[in-house]
Design an enzyme around this catalytic site. Structure first.
Site, PDB file in Angstrom:
ATOM      1  N   LYS A 111      13.480   6.336  -5.289  1.00  0.00           N
ATOM      2  CA  LYS A 111      13.596   5.805  -6.652  1.00  0.00           C
ATOM      3  C   LYS A 111      14.782   6.397  -7.395  1.00  0.00           C
ATOM      4  CE  LYS A 111       8.997   4.169  -7.833  1.00  0.00           C
ATOM      5  NZ  LYS A 111       7.959   4.127  -8.871  1.00  0.00           N
ATOM      6  N   LYS A 194       9.855  -2.574   1.452  1.00  0.00           N
ATOM      7  CA  LYS A 194       8.533  -3.010   1.000  1.00  0.00           C
ATOM      8  C   LYS A 194       8.647  -3.984  -0.173  1.00  0.00           C
ATOM      9  CE  LYS A 194       6.730   0.091  -2.493  1.00  0.00           C
ATOM     10  NZ  LYS A 194       5.669   0.865  -3.047  1.00  0.00           N
ATOM     11  N   LYS A 197       7.273  -4.772  -7.103  1.00  0.00           N
ATOM     12  CA  LYS A 197       7.373  -5.479  -8.371  1.00  0.00           C
ATOM     13  C   LYS A 197       8.640  -5.102  -9.114  1.00  0.00           C
ATOM     14  CE  LYS A 197       3.171  -3.111  -9.925  1.00  0.00           C
ATOM     15  NZ  LYS A 197       3.411  -1.675  -9.953  1.00  0.00           N
TER      16      LYS A 197
HETATM   17  P1  AMP Z   1       2.629   0.335  -7.455  1.00  0.00           P
HETATM   18  O1  AMP Z   1       3.124  -1.069  -7.457  1.00  0.00           O
HETATM   19  O2  AMP Z   1       3.665   1.272  -6.935  1.00  0.00           O
HETATM   20  O3  AMP Z   1       2.011   0.757  -8.749  1.00  0.00           O
HETATM   21  O4  AMP Z   1       1.474   0.389  -6.370  1.00  0.00           O
HETATM   22  C1  AMP Z   1       0.127   0.093  -6.636  1.00  0.00           C
HETATM   23  C2  AMP Z   1      -0.644   0.039  -5.341  1.00  0.00           C
HETATM   24  O5  AMP Z   1      -0.185  -1.040  -4.539  1.00  0.00           O
HETATM   25  C3  AMP Z   1      -0.508   1.292  -4.473  1.00  0.00           C
HETATM   26  O6  AMP Z   1      -1.752   1.583  -3.857  1.00  0.00           O
HETATM   27  C4  AMP Z   1       0.512   0.895  -3.456  1.00  0.00           C
HETATM   28  O7  AMP Z   1       0.354   1.607  -2.241  1.00  0.00           O
HETATM   29  C5  AMP Z   1       0.201  -0.572  -3.250  1.00  0.00           C
HETATM   30  N1  AMP Z   1       1.402  -1.312  -2.854  1.00  0.00           N
HETATM   31  C6  AMP Z   1       2.533  -1.500  -3.577  1.00  0.00           C
HETATM   32  N2  AMP Z   1       3.435  -2.235  -2.905  1.00  0.00           N
HETATM   33  C7  AMP Z   1       2.862  -2.525  -1.703  1.00  0.00           C
HETATM   34  C8  AMP Z   1       3.285  -3.266  -0.557  1.00  0.00           C
HETATM   35  N3  AMP Z   1       4.471  -3.861  -0.491  1.00  0.00           N
HETATM   36  N4  AMP Z   1       2.433  -3.346   0.493  1.00  0.00           N
HETATM   37  C9  AMP Z   1       1.219  -2.765   0.437  1.00  0.00           C
HETATM   38  N5  AMP Z   1       0.756  -2.064  -0.600  1.00  0.00           N
HETATM   39  C10 AMP Z   1       1.555  -1.942  -1.670  1.00  0.00           C
END
Ligand code: AMP
Ligand code: TRP
Length: 333
Positions: A111, A194, A197
């Site tokens: 990041k 990956k 968002k």
């Molecule tokens: P975040 O978007 O970073 O707040 O992630 C929230 C949750 O979604 C966490 O448990 C991440 O591990 C999961 N997550 C985010 N992006 C992915 C992705 N591309 N594939 C699988 N899990 C994801």
């Protein structure tokens, strides 16, 4: 019954990656465990967030979680900044975690990129806040996507060091729950990155708010290679995009990639993409519709989140009070 905790940042519209990697696995835990789920706005501001946008996205994320099946009556659903105990325990953890441990965190490196010097201090100590989120409830099970594994190991290191330094047996061991074929959903533009968002390209992801036409278009434009789909998973070698799209269809239809290949192996991507788009639309449209309905009544949403915060505080307050006492802070009243 164990206590489950998980969190998600309101830093954008939730994606298919969030849904398959995390949120979807949170739903059944409501009925078998004591489940606590949190929209982590304090984590979101570790990178710049426009205040009005943050407010909007926090509500949107809460609505998405409910639309995906989290029921504020069957779980505790709230916004992180409403429960002050998170920040308080995070400070104590800032004083427990070692710089050497934080230096190893790959997410910070990703990041912060080349410009670490210009990153916020919050981004650097973000894993300490995450450890506090979990430990402040003495939660022992944490359903997350694959990318959060390293942070959970750090949370355990912090809990153990705290216990050791203060000679207590206070913070329990945390167990990650990393589930399913879609623990890691990849970008539609690059099968080695990956789905996120915060990716600048909207074409790289499926948002839970995308309408049917948008989903179909994004899938049609998703990066692939010229070969037909392999017959077996061994054929995914060096074909990250093929692996990803097959993984998504498997996850969304509740099967395994080998079953998808049994049916679609040998097919070109054109036909396969139609099947995938149809499956995604069928699965995601009701969620988007429910989100829209919930967001039409923000007052009701806010009220539900406030009740969640009160219930969360009731659990967290005595735990953080005990932590204060253990480290030697004078009683405040
Ligand atoms: P975040 O978007 O970073 O707040 O992630 C929230 C949750 O979604 C966490 O448990 C991440 O591990 C999961 N997550 C985010 N992006 C992915 C992705 N591309 N594939 C699988 N899990 C994801
Ligand atoms: N760091 C997690 C992410 O970016 C979100 C998060 C914050 C979290 N606190 C948590 C996940 C506690 C599990 C438990 O995905």
């Amino acid at each position: 019954m164990s206590r489950v905790f998980s969190g998600i940042q309101p830093s954008g519209v939730p994606t298919l990656g969030n849904y398959l990697g995390a949120i979807r696995n949170w739903v059944p835990l409501q009925d078998t465990q004591e489940a606590i789920y949190c929209v982590v706005d304090m984590h979101a501001i570790t990178v710049w967030q426009d205040p009005a946008e943050l407010r909007r996205q926090t509500r949107e994320m809460a609505a998405a979680l409910i639309a995906c099946g989290l029921d504020p009556k069957r779980c505790i659903l709230f916004v992180q900044s409403h429960v002050r105990a998170h920040a308080e325990l995070a400070w104590i953890f800032n004083c427990v975690a070692r710089l050497g441990w934080l230096n190893r965190m790959t997410q910070f490196k990703d990041k912060a990129g080349k410009n670490q010097e210009a990153s916020s201090a919050g981004l650097y100590v973000y894993p300490n806040l995450m450890a506090a989120d979990i430990h402040v409830y003495h939660a022992t099970k944490v359903p997350v996507g694959d990318d959060q594994k390293q942070h959970l190991e750090l949370a355990n290191d912090i809990g153990q060091k705290f216990n050791h330094d203060y000679g207590v047996d206070f913070f329990p061991t945390i167990e990650p729950l990393i589930q399913g074929v879609a623990a890691r959903v990849m970008s539609l533009r690059d099968g080695t990155k990956k789905m996120s968002k915060s990716d600048p390209s909207d074409q790289s992801r499926i948002n839970l708010t995308d309408d049917a036409d948008t989903i179909a278009l994004k899938i049609r434009r998703a990066k692939t290679d010229p070969e037909p789909l392999p017959e077996h998973q061994s054929g995914f070698e060096n074909r990250p995009e093929a692996r990803n799209l097959v993984g998504i269809l498997a996850a969304i239809t509740g099967t395994l990639p080998e079953n998808v290949l049994r049916e679609h192996g040998g097919q070109g991507f054109g036909a396969f993409k139609n099947t995938l788009a149809d499956a995604l639309v069928a699965h995601l449209s009701p969620i988007a519709a429910e989100m829209t309905r919930l967001l039409e009544d923000p007052a009701a949403l806010d009220a539900a989140l406030r009740i969640g915060a009160d219930r969360a505080s009731e659990i967290a307050e005595p735990i953080v009070a005990k932590a204060r006492d253990i480290v030697g802070f004078l009683p405040s009243r």
